[in-house]
Design an enzyme around this catalytic site. Structure first.
Site, PDB file in Angstrom:
ATOM      1  N   MET A  89       0.901  -1.168  -0.061  1.00 34.24           N
ATOM      2  CA  MET A  89      -0.104   0.028  -0.101  1.00 34.24           C
ATOM      3  C   MET A  89       0.792   1.268  -0.193  1.00 34.24           C
ATOM      4  O   MET A  89       0.510   2.304   0.593  1.00 34.24           O
ATOM      5  CB  MET A  89      -1.051  -0.256   1.237  1.00 34.24           C
ATOM      6  N   ILE A  91       3.315   3.931  -2.570  1.00 39.09           N
ATOM      7  CA  ILE A  91       3.764   4.128  -4.130  1.00 39.09           C
ATOM      8  C   ILE A  91       5.291   4.211  -3.817  1.00 39.09           C
ATOM      9  O   ILE A  91       6.120   4.834  -3.221  1.00 39.09           O
ATOM     10  CB  ILE A  91       3.412   5.537  -4.243  1.00 39.09           C
ATOM     11  N   LEU A  92       5.828   3.362  -4.731  1.00 34.01           N
ATOM     12  CA  LEU A  92       7.369   3.297  -4.771  1.00 34.01           C
ATOM     13  C   LEU A  92       8.128   4.646  -5.484  1.00 34.01           C
ATOM     14  O   LEU A  92       7.532   4.901  -6.388  1.00 34.01           O
ATOM     15  CB  LEU A  92       7.669   1.893  -5.469  1.00 34.01           C
ATOM     16  N   HIS A 108      -3.349  -5.075 -10.051  1.00 30.77           N
ATOM     17  CA  HIS A 108      -4.169  -4.037 -10.020  1.00 30.77           C
ATOM     18  C   HIS A 108      -5.717  -4.416 -10.044  1.00 30.77           C
ATOM     19  O   HIS A 108      -5.942  -5.092 -11.297  1.00 30.77           O
ATOM     20  CB  HIS A 108      -3.917  -3.011 -10.817  1.00 30.77           C
TER      21      HIS A 108
HETATM   22  C1  GRF Z   1      -5.633  -7.058  -4.350  1.00 29.86           C
HETATM   23  O1  GRF Z   1      -6.747  -6.660  -4.758  1.00 29.86           O
HETATM   24  C2  GRF Z   1      -4.759  -6.577  -5.284  1.00 29.86           C
HETATM   25  O2  GRF Z   1      -5.189  -6.451  -6.800  1.00 29.86           O
HETATM   26  C3  GRF Z   1      -4.490  -5.020  -4.877  1.00 29.86           C
HETATM   27  O3  GRF Z   1      -4.448  -5.173  -3.458  1.00 29.86           O
HETATM   28  C4  GRF Z   1      -4.987  -6.215  -3.201  1.00 29.86           C
HETATM   29  C5  GRF Z   1      -4.326  -7.117  -2.430  1.00 29.86           C
HETATM   30  O4  GRF Z   1      -5.110  -8.378  -1.847  1.00 29.86           O
HETATM   31  N1  GRF Z   1      -3.116  -4.356  -5.283  1.00 29.86           N
HETATM   32  P1  GRF Z   1      -4.249  -9.692  -1.185  1.00 29.86           P
HETATM   33  O5  GRF Z   1      -3.303  -9.057  -0.237  1.00 29.86           O
HETATM   34  O6  GRF Z   1      -3.048 -10.000  -2.355  1.00 29.86           O
HETATM   35  O7  GRF Z   1      -5.172 -10.595  -0.839  1.00 29.86           O
END
Ligand code: GRF
Length: 218
Positions: A89, A91-92, A108
């Protein structure tokens, strides 16, 4: 090849990648899982599979550059050839990206370039699209803007909630992320500008687009 996965949450995509490596569908090793959140369930998943974990808390560093420098140091020390973002969560910034350009992927939960950023599924629902899905892409400096590797489409039903759509999309995430990673590991991905080609598969069955079977409506 050594893979590192960066995750902040529950880690179901991490699990899909672990399962694929254990099943021989990805011919590489996940050597490290890094999280910015100590309580991330992803860390437990990794530990359960004997994968090294590392927590890097941004607030323990004076600024983002120092945080990322430490991240780069850790990743380099494990000779990581591919970084997979899986619900990471943050942004790199350019420190990590410049050190691993073309070797960072993200998943995504929308069909980019539609609905980048947070809550892709909610955005799609609120916009009223009839088809959404998920995208695996290389990471560049923008938010969900890097070259697209593979996408899967899923239908949006009129009775959908954010939860029901998310879970239909998630199923496809777990399917296409390992495909993208294995293509990379095999050296089959070639980036040409914005386009990513799968070497050795010139036909439309190249795996660049996966249309999910339409499930029965409940
Ligand atoms: C997923 O929906 C992914 O697309 C998004 O963040 C969520 C991560 O879910 N980038 P998880 O931790 O892999 O279950």
């Amino acid at each position: 090849m050594n893979i590192a996965v960066l995750a902040s949450g529950r880690g179901t995509n991490l699990q899909a990648l672990i399962d694929a490596t254990e099943a021989g569908k990805i011919s590489a090793r996940i050597v490290l899982v890094v999280s910015d959140v100590e309580s991330a369930y992803a860390l437990q998943r990794a530990a359960r599979h004997g994968i090294e974990t590392r927590v890097l808390r941004p607030k323990e560093f004076p600024d983002r550059v120092r945080f990322e420098e430490e991240m780069v140091r850790v990743l380099r020390s494990r000779q990581v050839g591919l970084i997979c973002l899986a619900g990471f969560m943050r942004i790199l910034g350019s420190t990590v990206i410049e050190n691993f350009r073309g070797r960072i992927m993200n998943i995504h939960p929308a069909l980019l370039p539609s609905f980048p950023g947070l809550h892709g599924q909610r955005q799609a629902l609120e916009y009223g699209v009839k088809i959404s899905g998920c995208t695996v892409h290389f990471v560049d400096e923008g938010v969900d803007t890097g070259p697209i590797i593979i996408q899967a489409a899923v239908p949006v039903f009129s009775g959908d909630t954010e939860e029901s759509l998310s879970s239909r999309i998630l199923e496809q995430e777990h399917r296409i992320y390992p495909l993208a990673v294995q293509a990379f590991v095999e050296g089959r991905l070639k980036i040409e500008g914005r386009r990513v080609h799968f070497r050795g598969e010139e036909s439309s069955r190249s795996g660049e687009v996966v249309l999910s079977p339409v499930p029965q409506q409940p």
